[in-house]
Design an enzyme around this catalytic site. Structure first.
Site, PDB file in Angstrom:
ATOM      1  N   CYS A  35     -54.576 -15.779 -27.413  1.00  0.00           N
ATOM      2  CA  CYS A  35     -53.798 -15.099 -28.469  1.00  0.00           C
ATOM      3  C   CYS A  35     -52.403 -15.720 -28.576  1.00  0.00           C
ATOM      4  O   CYS A  35     -52.288 -16.845 -29.056  1.00  0.00           O
ATOM      5  CB  CYS A  35     -53.775 -13.602 -28.207  1.00  0.00           C
ATOM      6  SG  CYS A  35     -53.422 -12.643 -29.680  1.00  0.00           S
TER       7      CYS A  35
ATOM      8  N   HIS B  67     -59.258 -11.774 -26.812  1.00  0.00           N
ATOM      9  CA  HIS B  67     -58.759 -11.548 -25.455  1.00  0.00           C
ATOM     10  C   HIS B  67     -59.892 -11.386 -24.447  1.00  0.00           C
ATOM     11  O   HIS B  67     -60.284 -10.246 -24.127  1.00  0.00           O
ATOM     12  CB  HIS B  67     -57.903 -10.280 -25.428  1.00  0.00           C
ATOM     13  CG  HIS B  67     -56.557 -10.418 -26.044  1.00  0.00           C
ATOM     14  ND1 HIS B  67     -55.419 -10.599 -25.319  1.00  0.00           N
ATOM     15  CD2 HIS B  67     -56.173 -10.406 -27.346  1.00  0.00           C
ATOM     16  CE1 HIS B  67     -54.370 -10.687 -26.130  1.00  0.00           C
ATOM     17  NE2 HIS B  67     -54.805 -10.573 -27.371  1.00  0.00           N
TER      18      HIS B  67
ATOM     19  N   GLU C 128     -59.722 -11.647 -21.275  1.00  0.00           N
ATOM     20  CA  GLU C 128     -59.202 -10.948 -20.084  1.00  0.00           C
ATOM     21  C   GLU C 128     -59.200  -9.428 -20.279  1.00  0.00           C
ATOM     22  O   GLU C 128     -59.204  -8.665 -19.302  1.00  0.00           O
ATOM     23  CB  GLU C 128     -57.787 -11.445 -19.755  1.00  0.00           C
ATOM     24  CG  GLU C 128     -56.645 -10.777 -20.509  1.00  0.00           C
ATOM     25  CD  GLU C 128     -56.585 -11.171 -22.001  1.00  0.00           C
ATOM     26  OE1 GLU C 128     -57.393 -12.006 -22.447  1.00  0.00           O
ATOM     27  OE2 GLU C 128     -55.729 -10.604 -22.697  1.00  0.00           O
TER      28      GLU C 128
HETATM   29  N1  LIG Z   1     -51.912  -9.949 -28.480  1.00  0.00           N
HETATM   30  C1  LIG Z   1     -51.142 -11.030 -28.756  1.00  0.00           C
HETATM   31  O1  LIG Z   1     -51.020 -11.952 -27.954  1.00  0.00           O
HETATM   32  C2  LIG Z   1     -50.407 -11.022 -30.077  1.00  0.00           C
HETATM   33  C3  LIG Z   1     -49.962 -12.396 -30.505  1.00  0.00           C
HETATM   34  C4  LIG Z   1     -48.878 -12.350 -31.568  1.00  0.00           C
HETATM   35  N2  LIG Z   1     -47.746 -11.563 -31.065  1.00  0.00           N
HETATM   36  C5  LIG Z   1     -49.453 -11.757 -32.870  1.00  0.00           C
HETATM   37  O2  LIG Z   1     -49.182 -10.604 -33.156  1.00  0.00           O
HETATM   38  O3  LIG Z   1     -50.177 -12.429 -33.572  1.00  0.00           O
END
Ligand SMILES: NC(=O)CC[C@H](N)C(=O)O
Length: 277
Positions: free
Chosen positions: A101, A228, A230
């Site tokens: 992400c 994600h 994890e």
């Molecule tokens: N969960 C995250 O890593 C978010 C990534 C980034 N802050 C976004 O909103 O796209």
């Protein structure tokens, strides 16, 4: 050999704990380190086999998600010299990097992905604002069997959570998109209930070109994705866990505890043990 995994953290990163936990469940010895302590030389990349860029809102997503952190890594100097020299050696030594992400956004905006011709500083793709705003959901993912990605070896499909506002993957032009497909850089796509890639919202949660959710470099050892893994580190994380558990109980079967997410690090640990011992 103990596989040592470094999990970076920094201002606004918020997934380092789960990322370290997922590494440990997969058998790695995981250490969480602030990027400033790596730059100061307190932690040396050469001591690790896996490098993790976790999710979050680094530097408050100022300049666009991941950009400030990307610039910090691109231009910072450790006591020995540019940290990019250490990252380049880390990759040349056959080691593994995963960006999740915000971590993926950092790798893309650094140019470390897809790194055509091993040019780790040339940004050729980006991740932009979602078509329909911030999205916090679970998605079906189809893994590209033609990809050389080490982390997804043997995995055909995944069901993972997403939570982001700037996940729309956009290659710089058609030639870059064609090269991503031709050279096995496309690792996974957002898909429908039958795991067929889909451009339809909400299956494609952000409008990514070709519904691309994750890519790797030409070695397959540098991997980044918006979902994600994890955060799906145990079957109880699954949004339909109770219903699934009832089903297993009714059939008198034992429910597997392993989740889709951990398989990503199991592949990395197995590769490190085999190739980097
Ligand atoms: N969960 C995250 O890593 C978010 C990534 C980034 N802050 C976004 O909103 O796209």
């Amino acid at each position: 050999m103990a596989v040592k995994s470094l999990v970076l953290t920094g201002y606004g990163i918020n997934c380092e704990m789960e990322t370290a936990y997922a590494n440990r469940l997969a058998g790695a010895d995981a250490t969480i380190a602030h990027i400033n302590d790596v730059i100061d030389g307190k932690y040396k990349l050469e001591d690790y086999q896996i490098l993790n860029f976790p999710g979050g809102f680094s530097y408050g997503d100022d300049l666009g998600s991941g950009k400030a952190f990307a610039n910090k890594v691109l231009y910072a100097k450790t006591p020995k010299g540019p940290i990019m020299d250490d990252i380049r050696k880390f990759i040349d030594d056959g080691k593994l990097i995963i960006g999740i992400c915000n971590g993926f956004q950092i790798l893309v905006k650094m140019g470390l992905l897809p790194a055509f011709d091993k040019d780790y500083r040339a940004q050729t793709t980006t991740v932009f604002y979602n078509d329909k705003g911030f999205r916090d959901a679970w998605v079906n993912l189809k893994v590209n069997p033609a990809s050389q990605c080490i982390f997804t070896k043997g995995i055909e499909k995944m069901y993972l959570p997403i939570r982001h506002g700037e996940g729309k993957f956009i290659p710089g032009d058609k030639a870059i998109l064609d090269r991503l497909w031709k050279n096995g850089h496309v690792v996974m796509q957002y898909a429908d209930e039958s795991y067929k890639p889909s451009m339809e919202f909400p299956m494609n949660p952000n409008g990514s070109v070709d519904s691309i959710a994750g890519i790797c470099d030409e070695t397959g050892r540098v991997f980044g994705l918006m979902p994600h893994p994890e955060a799906f580190n145990h079957i109880v994380n699954h949004p339909h866990y109770t219903r699934m558990a009832d089903e297993y109980r009714r059939k008198g079967k034992v429910m597997p505890e392993e989740s889709d997410g951990i398989k990503v690090w199991r592949n990395a640990v197995a590769y490190a043990k085999e190739k980097l011992a």
